[in-house]
Design a protein around this motif. Structure first.
Motif, PDB file in Angstrom:
ATOM      1  N   CYS A  42      -5.577  14.554  20.978  1.00  0.00           N
ATOM      2  CA  CYS A  42      -6.380  13.372  21.329  1.00  0.00           C
ATOM      3  C   CYS A  42      -5.726  12.075  20.857  1.00  0.00           C
ATOM      4  O   CYS A  42      -6.347  11.008  20.935  1.00  0.00           O
ATOM      5  N   ASN A  43      -4.494  12.183  20.350  1.00  0.00           N
ATOM      6  CA  ASN A  43      -3.747  11.009  19.887  1.00  0.00           C
ATOM      7  C   ASN A  43      -4.520  10.193  18.850  1.00  0.00           C
ATOM      8  O   ASN A  43      -4.597   8.962  18.935  1.00  0.00           O
ATOM      9  N   VAL A  44      -5.063  10.897  17.862  1.00  0.00           N
ATOM     10  CA  VAL A  44      -5.834  10.249  16.803  1.00  0.00           C
ATOM     11  C   VAL A  44      -5.102  10.373  15.474  1.00  0.00           C
ATOM     12  O   VAL A  44      -4.673  11.474  15.092  1.00  0.00           O
ATOM     13  N   ILE A  45      -4.941   9.258  14.788  1.00  0.00           N
ATOM     14  CA  ILE A  45      -4.358   9.233  13.448  1.00  0.00           C
ATOM     15  C   ILE A  45      -5.492   9.122  12.437  1.00  0.00           C
ATOM     16  O   ILE A  45      -6.435   8.346  12.620  1.00  0.00           O
ATOM     17  N   ALA A  46      -5.406   9.907  11.372  1.00  0.00           N
ATOM     18  CA  ALA A  46      -6.423   9.886  10.322  1.00  0.00           C
ATOM     19  C   ALA A  46      -5.736   9.872   8.957  1.00  0.00           C
ATOM     20  O   ALA A  46      -4.514  10.024   8.848  1.00  0.00           O
ATOM     21  N   THR A  47      -6.531   9.700   7.903  1.00  0.00           N
ATOM     22  CA  THR A  47      -5.956   9.473   6.568  1.00  0.00           C
ATOM     23  C   THR A  47      -6.541  10.403   5.502  1.00  0.00           C
ATOM     24  O   THR A  47      -6.507  10.097   4.316  1.00  0.00           O
ATOM     25  N   GLU A  48      -7.028  11.552   5.911  1.00  0.00           N
ATOM     26  CA  GLU A  48      -7.571  12.495   4.933  1.00  0.00           C
ATOM     27  C   GLU A  48      -6.499  12.964   3.951  1.00  0.00           C
ATOM     28  O   GLU A  48      -6.720  13.016   2.738  1.00  0.00           O
ATOM     29  N   THR A  49      -5.321  13.307   4.467  1.00  0.00           N
ATOM     30  CA  THR A  49      -4.262  13.826   3.603  1.00  0.00           C
ATOM     31  C   THR A  49      -3.761  12.778   2.615  1.00  0.00           C
ATOM     32  O   THR A  49      -3.706  13.053   1.405  1.00  0.00           O
ATOM     33  N   PRO A  50      -3.389  11.566   3.037  1.00  0.00           N
ATOM     34  CA  PRO A  50      -3.000  10.578   2.028  1.00  0.00           C
ATOM     35  C   PRO A  50      -4.143  10.194   1.097  1.00  0.00           C
ATOM     36  O   PRO A  50      -3.913   9.798  -0.043  1.00  0.00           O
ATOM     37  N   GLY A  51      -5.377  10.354   1.567  1.00  0.00           N
ATOM     38  CA  GLY A  51      -6.517  10.106   0.692  1.00  0.00           C
ATOM     39  C   GLY A  51      -6.534  11.029  -0.507  1.00  0.00           C
ATOM     40  O   GLY A  51      -6.937  10.636  -1.620  1.00  0.00           O
ATOM     41  N   LYS A  52      -6.082  12.275  -0.319  1.00  0.00           N
ATOM     42  CA  LYS A  52      -6.003  13.219  -1.436  1.00  0.00           C
ATOM     43  C   LYS A  52      -4.972  12.761  -2.463  1.00  0.00           C
ATOM     44  O   LYS A  52      -5.163  12.926  -3.673  1.00  0.00           O
ATOM     45  N   LEU A  53      -3.884  12.184  -1.982  1.00  0.00           N
ATOM     46  CA  LEU A  53      -2.884  11.651  -2.908  1.00  0.00           C
ATOM     47  C   LEU A  53      -3.445  10.471  -3.692  1.00  0.00           C
ATOM     48  O   LEU A  53      -3.240  10.359  -4.911  1.00  0.00           O
ATOM     49  N   LEU A  54      -4.175   9.602  -3.013  1.00  0.00           N
ATOM     50  CA  LEU A  54      -4.790   8.460  -3.700  1.00  0.00           C
ATOM     51  C   LEU A  54      -5.793   8.925  -4.750  1.00  0.00           C
ATOM     52  O   LEU A  54      -5.883   8.346  -5.842  1.00  0.00           O
ATOM     53  N   ASP A  55      -6.536   9.976  -4.443  1.00  0.00           N
ATOM     54  CA  ASP A  55      -7.489  10.513  -5.414  1.00  0.00           C
ATOM     55  C   ASP A  55      -6.777  11.007  -6.672  1.00  0.00           C
ATOM     56  O   ASP A  55      -7.237  10.773  -7.800  1.00  0.00           O
ATOM     57  N   LEU A  56      -5.664  11.703  -6.486  1.00  0.00           N
ATOM     58  CA  LEU A  56      -4.899  12.196  -7.633  1.00  0.00           C
ATOM     59  C   LEU A  56      -4.336  11.039  -8.461  1.00  0.00           C
ATOM     60  O   LEU A  56      -4.339  11.097  -9.704  1.00  0.00           O
ATOM     61  N   ILE A  57      -3.863  10.006  -7.786  1.00  0.00           N
ATOM     62  CA  ILE A  57      -3.343   8.830  -8.486  1.00  0.00           C
ATOM     63  C   ILE A  57      -4.442   8.201  -9.343  1.00  0.00           C
ATOM     64  O   ILE A  57      -4.245   7.879 -10.530  1.00  0.00           O
ATOM     65  N   LYS A  58      -5.620   8.042  -8.762  1.00  0.00           N
ATOM     66  CA  LYS A  58      -6.734   7.413  -9.474  1.00  0.00           C
ATOM     67  C   LYS A  58      -7.221   8.279 -10.620  1.00  0.00           C
ATOM     68  O   LYS A  58      -7.456   7.793 -11.742  1.00  0.00           O
TER      69      LYS A  58
END
Length: 288
Positions: free
Chosen positions: A41-57
């Motif tokens: 469906c040509n959709v970009i999402a940010t769930e995966t990088p969100g997990k990295l941000l959670d670990l950083i925080k």
């Protein structure tokens, strides 16, 4: 002093992402982050990088750099997205890659009809071969590892090397060499460089594709000693000619990566999306 290493697997593209941090200062780098993309469906999402941000925080890290081993052909990089999000809370982290990236950008920009301003200056830092840099108080080194692609870099931090798509876990073997500028002989020499490191050094790979799932879970790391003894393509006693012959024959039968056209157009921009929101898709015409 050894770094803290967080391994984060993205299963749709079988990609390993890494957060590597200095335990004394909490300075960190992120290696090869993935942006979610659904080609149906040509959709970009940010769930995966969100997990990295959670670990950083959660761990109180400050990210100094986002490191790319090379221009990936199988996933979209999340580097620009993460840079934008992290800049809201701390200083702007650099997006860094090897110094040969310019030729790769020009090659694929021509292929997809992209103007120079779409990719010029996309990366903040271009590493020289064997250039050292700091992750907090830890010294790191950018190491040229060609073969899969000519621009490919690895990152040596403590007794660990993050080798991207050079060699894989022992039961998977090695990366393909049929992309533009790829070369099986270069990859053999890269493998020899990696396997000449001290036997206890750890090799963190860019992907894992467990054959028939003999393991209970994807594996991020193995030691140099384990690779020398067990790598199915590169173990002790394998000659350069044997490897090149096998790798060349194998690559000729491989299909292109599922996301290659979307990935290359986004990744030469360091993860920025097209200004017009359009990705160019080549069409092969047969029997017209």
């Amino acid at each position: 002093m050894e770094p803290i290493i967080h391994t984060v697997f993205e299963p749709k593209t079988s990609t390993w992402q890494y957060i590597v941090a200095d335990p004394s200062t909490k300075a960190a780098v992120i290696i090869d982050p993935v942006l979610d993309f659904d080609p149906s469906c040509n959709v970009i999402a940010t769930e995966t990088p969100g997990k990295l941000l959670d670990l950083i925080k959660e761990n109180g890290y400050t990210v100094d750099r986002l490191l790319e081993t090379h221009i990936h052909a199988d996933h979209l990089t999340a580097a620009k997205y993460l840079q934008a999000r992290l800049t809201k809370y701390e200083k702007k982290p650099q997006i860094a890659i090897g110094k040969r990236i310019g030729e790769i950008q020009k090659l694929f920009a021509k292929r997809y009809g992209l103007a120079e301003e779409e990719y010029e200056g996309a990366f903040d830092k271009l590493f020289d071969d064997d250039e050292t840099f700091q992750v907090g108080k830890l010294e790191a080194k950018a190491v040229h590892l060609p073969g899969h692609t000519p621009d490919h870099m690895g990152f040596l931090i403590g007794g660990n090397i993050f080798c991207g798509d050079s060699i894989f876990n022992s039961d998977v073997g090695s990366a393909r060499c049929d992309f533009p500028g790829g070369n099986a002989r270069d990859l053999f020499r890269t493998a020899s460089k990696l396997l000449s490191l001290p036997s206890t050094f750890k090799i963190y790979t860019g992907h894992d594709y467990p054959p028939n799932m003999p393991r209970s879970a994807p594996q991020a790391v193995s030691t140099v000693a384990e690779q020398i003894e067990h790598n199915k393509h590169l173990k002790r006693g394998t000659s350069e000619d044997e490897f090149v012959s096998w790798r060349t024959e194998r690559d000729a039968a491989l299909a292109e990566p599922r996301l290659i056209h979307q990935a290359l157009q986004v990744n030469i921009r360091a993860g920025s999306l097209p200004r017009d929101g359009l990705l160019h898709m080549p069409v092969r015409v047969e029997g017209w």
